[in-house]
Design a protein around this motif. Structure first.
Motif, PDB file in Angstrom:
ATOM      1  N   CYS A   1      51.402  42.785  31.068  1.00 46.64           N
ATOM      2  CA  CYS A   1      52.034  43.724  31.998  1.00 46.64           C
ATOM      3  C   CYS A   1      51.119  44.063  33.171  1.00 46.64           C
ATOM      4  CB  CYS A   1      52.440  45.004  31.271  1.00 46.64           C
ATOM      5  SG  CYS A   1      53.811  44.789  30.102  1.00 46.64           S
ATOM      6  N   GLU A   2      49.839  44.224  32.900  1.00 45.96           N
ATOM      7  CA  GLU A   2      48.886  44.522  33.958  1.00 45.96           C
ATOM      8  C   GLU A   2      48.839  43.392  34.986  1.00 45.96           C
ATOM      9  OE1 GLU A   2      45.185  45.234  32.052  1.00 45.96           O
ATOM     10  OE2 GLU A   2      45.789  47.185  31.233  1.00 45.96           O
ATOM     11  N   ASP A   3      48.770  42.163  34.513  1.00 44.77           N
ATOM     12  CA  ASP A   3      48.710  41.004  35.407  1.00 44.77           C
ATOM     13  C   ASP A   3      49.967  40.932  36.274  1.00 44.77           C
ATOM     14  OD1 ASP A   3      47.550  38.294  36.189  1.00 44.77           O
ATOM     15  OD2 ASP A   3      49.487  37.674  35.368  1.00 44.77           O
ATOM     16  N   TYR A   4      51.127  41.164  35.654  1.00 41.59           N
ATOM     17  CA  TYR A   4      52.380  41.113  36.399  1.00 41.59           C
ATOM     18  C   TYR A   4      52.436  42.221  37.449  1.00 41.59           C
ATOM     19  CZ  TYR A   4      57.320  41.351  37.561  1.00 41.59           C
ATOM     20  OH  TYR A   4      58.506  41.386  38.250  1.00 41.59           O
ATOM     21  N   ALA A   5      52.041  43.423  37.063  1.00 39.38           N
ATOM     22  CA  ALA A   5      52.131  44.567  37.980  1.00 39.38           C
ATOM     23  C   ALA A   5      51.309  44.341  39.235  1.00 39.38           C
ATOM     24  CB  ALA A   5      51.677  45.841  37.268  1.00 39.38           C
ATOM     25  N   ILE A   6      50.122  43.790  39.089  1.00 40.51           N
ATOM     26  CA  ILE A   6      49.259  43.545  40.252  1.00 40.51           C
ATOM     27  C   ILE A   6      49.910  42.524  41.186  1.00 40.51           C
ATOM     28  CG2 ILE A   6      47.053  42.529  40.954  1.00 40.51           C
ATOM     29  CD1 ILE A   6      45.864  43.845  38.396  1.00 40.51           C
ATOM     30  N   LYS A   7      50.463  41.443  40.631  1.00 40.00           N
ATOM     31  CA  LYS A   7      51.151  40.447  41.462  1.00 40.00           C
ATOM     32  C   LYS A   7      52.379  41.053  42.144  1.00 40.00           C
ATOM     33  CE  LYS A   7      49.689  36.501  38.638  1.00 40.00           C
ATOM     34  NZ  LYS A   7      50.131  35.462  37.668  1.00 40.00           N
ATOM     35  N   LEU A   8      53.100  41.891  41.420  1.00 38.92           N
ATOM     36  CA  LEU A   8      54.298  42.525  41.971  1.00 38.92           C
ATOM     37  C   LEU A   8      53.946  43.446  43.138  1.00 38.92           C
ATOM     38  CD1 LEU A   8      57.307  43.478  41.845  1.00 38.92           C
ATOM     39  CD2 LEU A   8      56.535  45.192  40.191  1.00 38.92           C
ATOM     40  N   LEU A   9      52.957  44.310  42.952  1.00 42.39           N
ATOM     41  CA  LEU A   9      52.579  45.248  44.004  1.00 42.39           C
ATOM     42  C   LEU A   9      52.123  44.508  45.262  1.00 42.39           C
ATOM     43  CD1 LEU A   9      50.691  47.834  41.780  1.00 42.39           C
ATOM     44  CD2 LEU A   9      52.916  48.157  42.869  1.00 42.39           C
ATOM     45  N   ASN A  10      51.418  43.404  45.084  1.00 41.30           N
ATOM     46  CA  ASN A  10      51.015  42.609  46.238  1.00 41.30           C
ATOM     47  C   ASN A  10      52.228  41.992  46.930  1.00 41.30           C
ATOM     48  OD1 ASN A  10      48.265  43.116  45.943  1.00 41.30           O
ATOM     49  ND2 ASN A  10      47.948  41.369  44.576  1.00 41.30           N
ATOM     50  N   ALA A  11      53.192  41.512  46.147  1.00 43.11           N
ATOM     51  CA  ALA A  11      54.393  40.896  46.720  1.00 43.11           C
ATOM     52  C   ALA A  11      55.208  41.902  47.523  1.00 43.11           C
ATOM     53  CB  ALA A  11      55.245  40.285  45.614  1.00 43.11           C
ATOM     54  N   LEU A  12      55.205  43.155  47.088  1.00 43.18           N
ATOM     55  CA  LEU A  12      55.980  44.195  47.769  1.00 43.18           C
ATOM     56  C   LEU A  12      55.157  44.935  48.822  1.00 43.18           C
ATOM     57  CD1 LEU A  12      57.983  45.678  44.759  1.00 43.18           C
ATOM     58  CD2 LEU A  12      58.623  43.848  46.324  1.00 43.18           C
ATOM     59  N   ASP A  13      53.915  44.488  49.020  1.00 39.49           N
ATOM     60  CA  ASP A  13      53.039  45.056  50.044  1.00 39.49           C
ATOM     61  C   ASP A  13      52.789  46.541  49.824  1.00 39.49           C
ATOM     62  OD1 ASP A  13      51.403  44.781  52.261  1.00 39.49           O
ATOM     63  OD2 ASP A  13      52.973  45.314  53.684  1.00 39.49           O
ATOM     64  N   LEU A  14      52.687  46.938  48.560  1.00 40.99           N
ATOM     65  CA  LEU A  14      52.348  48.327  48.240  1.00 40.99           C
ATOM     66  C   LEU A  14      50.838  48.388  48.035  1.00 40.99           C
ATOM     67  CD1 LEU A  14      54.287  50.728  45.898  1.00 40.99           C
ATOM     68  CD2 LEU A  14      51.825  50.851  46.162  1.00 40.99           C
ATOM     69  N   ARG A  15      50.124  48.993  48.966  1.00 44.51           N
ATOM     70  CA  ARG A  15      48.670  49.038  48.942  1.00 44.51           C
ATOM     71  C   ARG A  15      48.122  50.393  48.541  1.00 44.51           C
ATOM     72  NH1 ARG A  15      45.526  45.550  51.215  1.00 44.51           N
ATOM     73  NH2 ARG A  15      44.130  47.196  52.010  1.00 44.51           N
ATOM     74  N   ASN A  16      48.952  51.427  48.677  1.00 47.30           N
ATOM     75  CA  ASN A  16      48.451  52.778  48.421  1.00 47.30           C
ATOM     76  C   ASN A  16      49.492  53.643  47.728  1.00 47.30           C
ATOM     77  OD1 ASN A  16      45.668  53.228  49.837  1.00 47.30           O
ATOM     78  ND2 ASN A  16      46.869  52.038  51.318  1.00 47.30           N
ATOM     79  N   GLY A  17      48.990  54.534  46.872  1.00 46.30           N
ATOM     80  CA  GLY A  17      49.851  55.513  46.226  1.00 46.30           C
ATOM     81  C   GLY A  17      50.352  55.088  44.866  1.00 46.30           C
ATOM     82  N   PRO A  18      51.137  55.958  44.237  1.00 45.33           N
ATOM     83  CA  PRO A  18      51.653  55.688  42.894  1.00 45.33           C
ATOM     84  C   PRO A  18      52.874  54.786  42.936  1.00 45.33           C
ATOM     85  CG  PRO A  18      52.398  57.832  43.635  1.00 45.33           C
ATOM     86  CD  PRO A  18      51.505  57.304  44.720  1.00 45.33           C
ATOM     87  N   ALA A  19      53.143  54.134  41.825  1.00 46.40           N
ATOM     88  CA  ALA A  19      54.365  53.339  41.663  1.00 46.40           C
ATOM     89  C   ALA A  19      54.818  53.438  40.219  1.00 46.40           C
ATOM     90  CB  ALA A  19      54.141  51.882  42.057  1.00 46.40           C
ATOM     91  N   HIS A  20      56.110  53.464  40.051  1.00 47.15           N
ATOM     92  CA  HIS A  20      56.738  53.510  38.729  1.00 47.15           C
ATOM     93  C   HIS A  20      57.553  52.223  38.609  1.00 47.15           C
ATOM     94  CE1 HIS A  20      58.679  55.288  35.202  1.00 47.15           C
ATOM     95  NE2 HIS A  20      59.855  54.957  35.722  1.00 47.15           N
ATOM     96  N   ILE A  21      57.102  51.303  37.763  1.00 50.11           N
ATOM     97  CA  ILE A  21      57.684  49.964  37.665  1.00 50.11           C
ATOM     98  C   ILE A  21      58.451  49.841  36.356  1.00 50.11           C
ATOM     99  CG2 ILE A  21      57.177  47.488  37.626  1.00 50.11           C
ATOM    100  CD1 ILE A  21      54.451  48.239  38.956  1.00 50.11           C
ATOM    101  N   GLU A  22      59.660  49.303  36.417  1.00 52.20           N
ATOM    102  CA  GLU A  22      60.456  49.055  35.219  1.00 52.20           C
ATOM    103  C   GLU A  22      60.716  47.560  35.110  1.00 52.20           C
ATOM    104  OE1 GLU A  22      63.953  51.463  35.394  1.00 52.20           O
ATOM    105  OE2 GLU A  22      62.834  53.339  35.583  1.00 52.20           O
ATOM    106  N   ILE A  23      60.416  46.989  33.943  1.00 54.68           N
ATOM    107  CA  ILE A  23      60.546  45.551  33.744  1.00 54.68           C
ATOM    108  C   ILE A  23      61.245  45.245  32.427  1.00 54.68           C
ATOM    109  CG2 ILE A  23      58.437  45.051  35.049  1.00 54.68           C
ATOM    110  CD1 ILE A  23      57.100  44.578  32.236  1.00 54.68           C
ATOM    111  N   PHE A  24      61.719  43.994  32.295  1.00 58.22           N
ATOM    112  CA  PHE A  24      62.144  43.437  31.020  1.00 58.22           C
ATOM    113  C   PHE A  24      61.106  42.413  30.586  1.00 58.22           C
ATOM    114  CE2 PHE A  24      66.713  44.530  32.015  1.00 58.22           C
ATOM    115  CZ  PHE A  24      66.886  45.351  30.905  1.00 58.22           C
ATOM    116  N   LEU A  25      60.540  42.583  29.402  1.00 61.82           N
ATOM    117  CA  LEU A  25      59.685  41.570  28.786  1.00 61.82           C
ATOM    118  C   LEU A  25      60.578  40.746  27.867  1.00 61.82           C
ATOM    119  CD1 LEU A  25      56.921  40.314  28.257  1.00 61.82           C
ATOM    120  CD2 LEU A  25      56.522  42.076  26.523  1.00 61.82           C
ATOM    121  N   GLN A  26      60.819  39.483  28.238  1.00 61.84           N
ATOM    122  CA  GLN A  26      61.770  38.664  27.518  1.00 61.84           C
ATOM    123  C   GLN A  26      61.137  37.964  26.320  1.00 61.84           C
ATOM    124  OE1 GLN A  26      63.147  36.684  31.330  1.00 61.84           O
ATOM    125  NE2 GLN A  26      65.130  37.355  30.526  1.00 61.84           N
ATOM    126  N   GLU A  27      61.979  37.419  25.456  1.00 62.53           N
ATOM    127  CA  GLU A  27      61.500  36.817  24.213  1.00 62.53           C
ATOM    128  C   GLU A  27      60.544  35.663  24.463  1.00 62.53           C
ATOM    129  OE1 GLU A  27      64.495  35.754  21.448  1.00 62.53           O
ATOM    130  OE2 GLU A  27      65.285  37.792  21.233  1.00 62.53           O
TER     131      GLU A  27
END
Length: 388
Positions: A224-250
């Motif tokens: 989850c940590e690895d995914y979150a970092i890639k996601l935040l970079n993709a969305l150009d979020l550089r500062n502040g808090p974020a609340h991320i909701e994901i599906f971890l599939q089988e």
């Protein structure tokens, strides 16, 4: 923040008068409140005194662009680019940004409530049902529903929009275990505050929050940590808090449900659960940044004990009772957060959402078996009408 000696000001614009009661300003929460009658950036800048503040937090999805402009003007090092605000708000644009970054995305179509039946038919003719539908600019599963046909989509949208024209995102129905990833970013460095498992229950065809539990499995937390970092970079979020909701599939892959570029909602439950587990909450990360100039979060797999938040409803209606006397018998209950006042009489609810929750109960203990048994006992009390 106030209890830690950090005075806070809330700035409300014209949008604040349109939000549900659950989200409306509370006069007791902040040291100072500023109200602006419009959402115009120039009107806001007339009353905003940047020298009075050390940091600006985005308060809601609707105010993302406004926050980005203000911080870019006065707090550039701790700002996000206003040119990319949309990808951090619009649920459709989020998936587009993921695809462009080479990350897994969800098949989707955007529709508008003003369209004719023919418009819907043409846009969704080749879409594979069942589908999951949600407002393009929504949050907290409000107005979200499952649909098995175009007729279901029209009916669900009409039930939610309440005479307001709005855009909806129609997505392929994705399954898996639902997780929350709370983060705090500073100058492009992303810190993972906590990872929590969400358990929802489908009631009246609507997904309702029931249990949020702090995740400790190092294999899951690292993924989850690895995914979150890639996601935040993709969305150009550089500062502040974020609340991320994901599906971890089988198969181990991750699909994004949505990201809210603000501090966690739910009356602070997710951050409270992080604190109970010994992790660094988003507010604690901000305090560290303001005090030390950097963030030093505790590793997510360092969480201790079993920590849960239980969301209770009263969907059959009736008078709300203060559950505290009955909860005193439970050893693992740490806090009860009332969302509806005791004594209020609620009508029966056929289209429930998080806004209909009556209370949230926080549980924590080193004895995980005891937390589980008391969880089941509390839900049993809810089913029997004894709680809340």
């Amino acid at each position: 923040m106030k209890s830690a000696g950090c005075p806070c000001t809330a700035l409300y614009t014209g949008m604040a008068s349109q939000v549900p009661e659950y989200c409306r300003p509370d006069p007791t929460l902040f040291d100072k409140q500023i109200h602006v009658e419009t959402d115009d950036i120039f009107d806001v800048l007339e009353v905003f005194q940047p020298q009075d503040y050390s940091y600006v937090l985005n308060g809601s999805e609707e105010s993302t662009s406004l926050t980005d402009y203000i911080t870019r003007l006065y707090f550039k090092a701790w700002s996000n680019d206003p040119r990319t605000s949309r990808r951090r708000v619009d649920k459709y644009e989020m998936q587009v940004a993921l695809a462009e970054a080479g990350l897994p995305s969800i098949r989707q179509v955007k529709v508008h409530s003003s369209w004719t039946d023919r418009d819907f038919q043409e846009r969704l003719d080749n879409f594979c049902f069942p589908a999951f539908c949600k407002p393009a600019l929504g949050y907290g599963s409000l107005g979200a529903f499952a649909a098995s046909s175009i007729a279901d989509i029209r009916h669900g949208m009409d039930a939610h929009r309440q005479d307001r024209e709005m855009e909806y995102v129609i997505q392929e129905l994705v399954s898996g275990k639902e997780y929350i990833i709370d983060t705090f970013s500073a100058e492009g460095t992303h810190h993972i505050c906590s990872i929590q498992k969400n358990q929802k229950e489908l009631i009246h065809n609507r997904p309702l929050y029931r249990i949020t539990e702090v995740e400790k499995d190092p294999e899951i937390t690292l993924k989850c940590e690895d995914y979150a970092i890639k996601l935040l970079n993709a969305l150009d979020l550089r500062n502040g808090p974020a609340h991320i909701e994901i599906f971890l599939q089988e198969d181990g892959s991750i699909k994004l449900i949505e990201i809210n570029n603000r501090i966690s909602g739910g009356r602070g439950v997710v951050n409270k659960l992080a604190t109970l587990s010994g992790l660094t909450s988003q507010d604690a990360a901000l305090r560290q940044l303001l005090k030390f100039g950097r963030v030093l979060p505790a590793p997510c797999d360092a969480a201790t004990g079993l920590t849960r938040g239980l969301v209770l409803y009263k969907l059959n209606g009736g008078i709300v009772y203060d559950p505290t006397p009955k909860l005193d018998m439970f050893k693992t209950v740490r806090e009860t957060i009332m969302l509806k006042p005791a004594g209020e009489e609620l009508p029966a609810c056929q289209q429930p959402s998080l806004l209909d929750a009556v209370c949230i109960i926080l549980l924590h203990d080193q004895d995980e078996g005891l937390v589980e048994s008391e969880t089941q006992a509390i839900f049993a009390g809810e089913r029997m009408g004894l709680l809340p």
